[in-house]
Design a protein around this motif. Structure first.
Motif, short mmCIF file in Angstrom:
data_model
loop_
_atom_site.label_atom_id
_atom_site.label_comp_id
_atom_site.label_asym_id
_atom_site.label_seq_id
_atom_site.Cartn_x
_atom_site.Cartn_y
_atom_site.Cartn_z
N ASN A 50 -2.04 12.18 2.57
CA ASN A 50 -2.81 11.53 3.63
C ASN A 50 -2.76 10.03 3.50
OD1 ASN A 50 -3.53 13.94 4.69
ND2 ASN A 50 -5.62 13.94 3.93
N LYS A 51 -2.88 9.56 2.25
CA LYS A 51 -2.87 8.11 2.05
C LYS A 51 -1.54 7.53 2.46
CE LYS A 51 -6.15 8.17 -1.67
NZ LYS A 51 -6.20 8.40 -3.10
N ASN B 109 -11.69 10.93 -2.73
CA ASN B 109 -10.32 10.85 -2.22
C ASN B 109 -10.31 10.48 -0.74
OD1 ASN B 109 -9.04 11.39 -4.59
ND2 ASN B 109 -8.88 13.59 -4.23
N GLN C 205 1.14 4.23 -3.01
CA GLN C 205 0.90 5.66 -2.78
C GLN C 205 2.14 6.49 -3.08
OE1 GLN C 205 -1.97 6.52 -2.67
NE2 GLN C 205 -2.88 4.55 -2.15
N ARG D 140 -12.51 19.63 5.11
CA ARG D 140 -11.94 18.35 4.71
C ARG D 140 -11.66 17.44 5.92
NH1 ARG D 140 -8.19 15.10 2.51
NH2 ARG D 140 -8.37 14.74 0.28
N PHE E 185 -1.57 7.35 6.17
CA PHE E 185 -2.43 6.27 6.67
C PHE E 185 -1.84 4.90 6.38
CE2 PHE E 185 -6.33 9.17 6.36
CZ PHE E 185 -6.20 9.50 7.69
N GLU F 115 -8.61 7.38 1.16
CA GLU F 115 -7.65 7.52 2.25
C GLU F 115 -8.04 6.64 3.42
OE1 GLU F 115 -7.52 11.70 3.18
OE2 GLU F 115 -7.23 12.14 1.05
N GLN G 76 0.84 -1.22 0.00
CA GLN G 76 0.00 0.00 0.00
C GLN G 76 0.86 1.25 0.00
OE1 GLN G 76 -3.90 0.60 1.79
NE2 GLN G 76 -3.16 -0.82 3.30
N GLU H 136 -5.44 16.43 -5.05
CA GLU H 136 -4.91 15.09 -5.29
C GLU H 136 -3.67 14.83 -4.44
OE1 GLU H 136 -6.12 12.50 -7.03
OE2 GLU H 136 -7.86 13.80 -7.18
N GLN I 168 0.83 4.34 8.75
CA GLN I 168 0.25 4.06 10.07
C GLN I 168 -0.19 2.60 10.16
OE1 GLN I 168 -2.63 7.12 11.10
NE2 GLN I 168 -4.08 5.53 11.57
N TYR I 169 -0.88 2.15 9.10
CA TYR I 169 -1.34 0.76 9.08
C TYR I 169 -0.14 -0.18 9.08
CZ TYR I 169 -3.52 -3.51 7.36
OH TYR I 169 -3.94 -4.80 7.22
N THR J 205 -2.77 16.42 -1.66
CA THR J 205 -3.14 16.34 -0.24
C THR J 205 -3.63 14.94 0.07
OG1 THR J 205 -3.94 18.59 -0.46
CG2 THR J 205 -4.52 17.44 1.56
N SER J 206 -4.51 14.46 -0.82
CA SER J 206 -5.08 13.13 -0.62
C SER J 206 -3.98 12.07 -0.60
CB SER J 206 -6.09 12.84 -1.72
OG SER J 206 -6.58 11.55 -1.59
N THR J 207 -3.03 12.20 -1.55
CA THR J 207 -1.96 11.22 -1.61
C THR J 207 -1.08 11.27 -0.36
OG1 THR J 207 -1.96 11.57 -3.98
CG2 THR J 207 -0.16 10.30 -3.10
#
Lengths: 186, 584
Positions: free
Chosen positions: A131-132, B110, A44, B160, A135, B114, A40, A125, A138-139, A127-129
């Motif tokens: 965050n991913k 998105n 990302q 958000r 996360f 996430e 994962q 996009e 973290q996982y 920002t989302s990446t």
């Protein structure tokens, strides 16, 4: 008497084998989770590397004076793409995060750029990446933590040594604004 | 294992056994009762008529027959409800798939991705419900398909980080497996609600055709209507009973648990607290279709007093815990979260250096000069610590921004006296354009009910109204509202027209609901503030369902940003339509 002793022995052996099997399966599950977590993160990170050229391309039109900053970002990206192995990757990604952050700080001086529709989408996009990545890390780290604890504690360590389960490394990113895991209590 | 999709598999069989056995028992008991009643009062009556009422229960073979029948009925019911659960539920909720061209929907997509990553990487589908109400829900079925839905109102009114926290909460329901049970049992009872709605609609139609067109002979279907009414009444009783039962399945504890898992996933308790507060103090969707499905929502769409209570009865029959309790738990977590962050920052060398050495140089460190510093919570992360001068230079501070002074508690910015002054000073003092022969300006200073900072007077459509610099909400006296509505000095932006369109569609689709909205947190009227008079949260009128807050005592109305414009826009559109009709 001997018969009974044998029966008890047999029972014990079966019990031990069962426990071994359960232990083994649990550890396989953990190892798979760690691998899944790592893949994962990889996905990302790759996504981030794909987004950055677009970002730089869009930004170029607005900020000709900042070509140095943009070049630094591209260079850091190239290094991150080329990096292999966990330690190298960590290093390269940290550098990339740093240059990205300074790039975003520079954006603040360009109101036109901030209003650009394409830029807004790219920023969402990215920002989302980001965050991913956070996360996924973290996982991954949670699972690594569980695997490591399991591998080291008794009696799992016997099984682990027998079948070659080893500790995994954490994926760390140095970040001042790092979110701490809160202690959940009721 | 706190969160994983593998757990759903384990819970699946449990849910099946539980719900199916419930169905069998329910049908068996009711069928047995009906059969026994029939046997005693219909069949016995015919044979011999005696006055002592004797009750003969069913014998073994009869009971067996009843059991067989109830087995078949419950199997049929089961199969009916389990097929296309998600599709059926979405139909009831009138949900739409995400539009990839819409920036809001893209952001939601998105966020879903996430959160999916945070849970280990299984896909979660997303849908939106086109209504101005604020709520969110989760669905999942036996095939492992899972789905999170939010309303358009929620997407537009939360930021958000807050949406992320809400999605985290819903994802927690999915991964913990309790979403499956709720979805299935709700779907089982939705059958009755579907029947009920269908019959009501039919009845409505027949009444409508008769009264407005009048080409039906009177008395034509009077008998039919009576039968219909009876049927509806019976079904209503059954559904009420069943919806009581469903509440017993759904434990309130799972909402707490989902909040906690959401915090684990997103590491951001404050944004979840903010989101819960916002959702609970606005229209959550009461009056919309699908409210029988309350158990799947993050906050009960229907405000119920039972939800806000604790105690055994409330624990048993309520699906959601009191919002205040949920907020308290989250703030508590946030506090401990912050503490660990504080310690981490203090360990860093830069912070140690900032504790000045000259404290030692000075002979009397009687009052250790601990600098007053604040941590601020922005975009889902803590920043700081900042000194007061640094705070003055910061952009994007809002009165409701969470802050923490040194080691104090987490409070909104308006509760800190120093920062309150800071915010107060930022409000530009533009002398309101006075009319030529206007009365001298009133000296009284009114405070914004949301931001707790002073309101500044402005002129809008020729009337003087009070506007908050920070949240852009306006306070209008009752008479002024009527004047403003008639005047059309300003044209409306594209956003306002879109919002108005959304409200009209909601109204046309669901019909005109009630005028009152019950919520947990009511605003205090700025005008009657000393008396602590609470404002009523309601729709302007049933025909113009714009959310407003009105004080009963002085009649003043508080409009949150855009609400006044949307109301004007709605009314103007309506009068235009009327004019067009007249011309025809």
């Amino acid at each position: 008497m001997i018969m009974m002793f044998l029966w008890i022995l047999l029972g014990l052996v079966i019990f031990l084998l069962l426990a071994l099997a359960l232990n083994y399966n649990a550890m396989v599950q953990l190892r798979e989770n760690v691998r899944n977590g790592w893949s994962q993160i990889d996905v990302q990170l790759k996504r981030r590397h794909d987004l950055i050229p677009n970002l730089v391309e869009t930004a170029k039109g607005y900020m000709a004076h900042e070509s140095e900053t943009l070049e630094r970002v591209m260079k850091a990206r190239q290094q991150a793409v080329n990096a292999t192995g966990l330690k190298d990757k960590q290093e390269a990604e940290n550098v990339l995060s740093g240059t990205l952050r300074s790039l975003f700080a520079v954006f603040e001086n360009y109101p036109n750029l901030k209003a650009d529709q394409q830029m807004l989408r790219l920023q969402e996009e990215l920002t989302s990446t980001e965050n991913k990545i956070a996360f996924a890390r973290q996982y991954y780290n949670d699972e690594v933590n569980r695997l490591n604890t399991s591998v080291q504690s008794f009696p799992n360590n016997i099984v682990a040594n027998l079948f070659g389960f080893i500790r995994a490394d954490f994926f760390e990113i140095k970040d001042a604004a790092e979110k701490e895991a809160p202690k959940v209590q009721f | 294992m706190p969160y994983s999709f593998t757990k759903i598999e384990e819970d699946k069989s449990k849910t099946i056994t539980f719900v199916f056995s419930f169905l069998i028992i329910f049908y068996f008991l009711s069928a047995w009762l009906i059969a026994a009643l029939a046997k005693n009062f219909l069949i016995m009556e015919g044979r011999s008529y005696d006055h002592n009422l004797s009750w003969a229960p069913l014998n073994f073979s009869e009971t067996f027959m009843v059991l067989l029948v109830s087995l078949i009925v419950s199997a049929g019911h089961w199969l009916f409800s389990v097929q296309n659960v998600i599709a059926n539920m979405l139909k009831v909720l009138d949900a739409e798939p995400l539009n990839p061209d819409d920036t809001y929907h893209q952001m939601f997509r998105n966020i879903l991705d996430e959160v999916a990553v945070a849970t280990g990487g299984n896909a979660i589908e997303g849908v939106v419900v086109p209504t101005m109400a604020m709520n969110a829900f989760a669905l999942s079925d036996f095939s492992g398909r899972s789905m999170i839905g939010v309303t358009e109102g929620l997407l537009s009114k939360l930021n958000r980080a807050q949406i992320e926290a809400v999605v985290g909460h819903e994802a927690a329901h999915i991964v913990s497996g309790d979403c499956l049970g709720t979805t299935i049992s709700t779907s089982i009872f939705a059958l009755y609600n579907g029947l009920l709605n269908g019959i009501t609609k039919l009845l409505d139609q027949s009444r409508y055709t008769r009264s407005s067109y009048g080409y039906r002979k009177s008395g034509d279907s009077a008998g039919g209507v009576v039968v219909f009414l009876l049927l509806i009444y019976l079904i209503l009783m059954v559904t009420r009973f069943l919806s009581l039962l469903i509440r017993m399945f759904v434990s309130r504890e799972r909402e707490f648990r989902a909040d906690a898992v959401s915090v684990r996933l997103t590491r951001d308790p404050l944004s979840l607290a903010e989101a819960l507060y916002k959702i609970s103090s606005r229209w959550r969707g009461s009056g919309l279709a699908g409210e029988e499905l309350e158990a799947i929502f993050i906050v009960n769409p229907q405000f119920s007093n039972l939800d806000e209570q604790s105690g055994m009865l409330a624990d048993l029959f309520s699906t959601h815990p009191p919002v205040d309790q949920r907020l308290a738990v989250l703030l508590d977590i946030a506090h401990s979260d912050l503490k660990s962050l504080d310690e981490k920052i203090k360990e860093e060398p830069s912070f140690k250096k900032s504790l000045p050495d000259f404290v030692a140089v000075k002979p009397q460190p009687a009052t250790p000069a601990v600098p007053v510093q604040w941590m601020i919570h922005q975009d889902g992360a803590w920043r700081g610590p900042f000194s007061l001068t640094q705070m003055t230079g910061l952009n994007g501070l809002k009165p409701e921004t969470w802050i923490r002074k040194n080691d104090g508690p987490v409070i909104p910015m308006y509760d800190d006296p120093q920062l309150r002054d800071l915010l107060q000073n930022r409000i530009p003092v533009t002398p309101a354009p006075e009319l030529l022969n206007a009365k001298p300006p009133e000296v009284e200073v009114l405070m914004c009910p949301r931001c707790h900072l002073k309101l500044s007077p402005i002129y809008y459509e020729g009337g003087k109204i009070l506007r908050c610099f920070y949240c852009s909400g306006v306070l209008v006296s009752e008479n002024n509202v009527k004047r403003i509505i008639i005047r059309d000095e300003f044209t409306f932006s594209e956003k306002i027209q879109r919002l108005a369109q959304g409200i009209r569609e909601t109204r046309d689709k669901w019909g005109q609901g009630t005028q009152h909205i019950k919520t947990a947190n009511l605003l205090t009227c700025p005008q009657c503030n000393p008396l602590n008079v609470k404002m009523d949260h309601r729709f302007y009128t049933a025909a113009y369902p714009v959310e407003i807050d009105q004080c009963f005592t002085c009649g003043s109305i508080w409009f949150d940003p855009d609400e006044l414009e949307v109301l004007q826009c709605l009314i103007e559109q309506r009068s235009q339509e009327r004019d067009e009709k007249h011309e025809k």
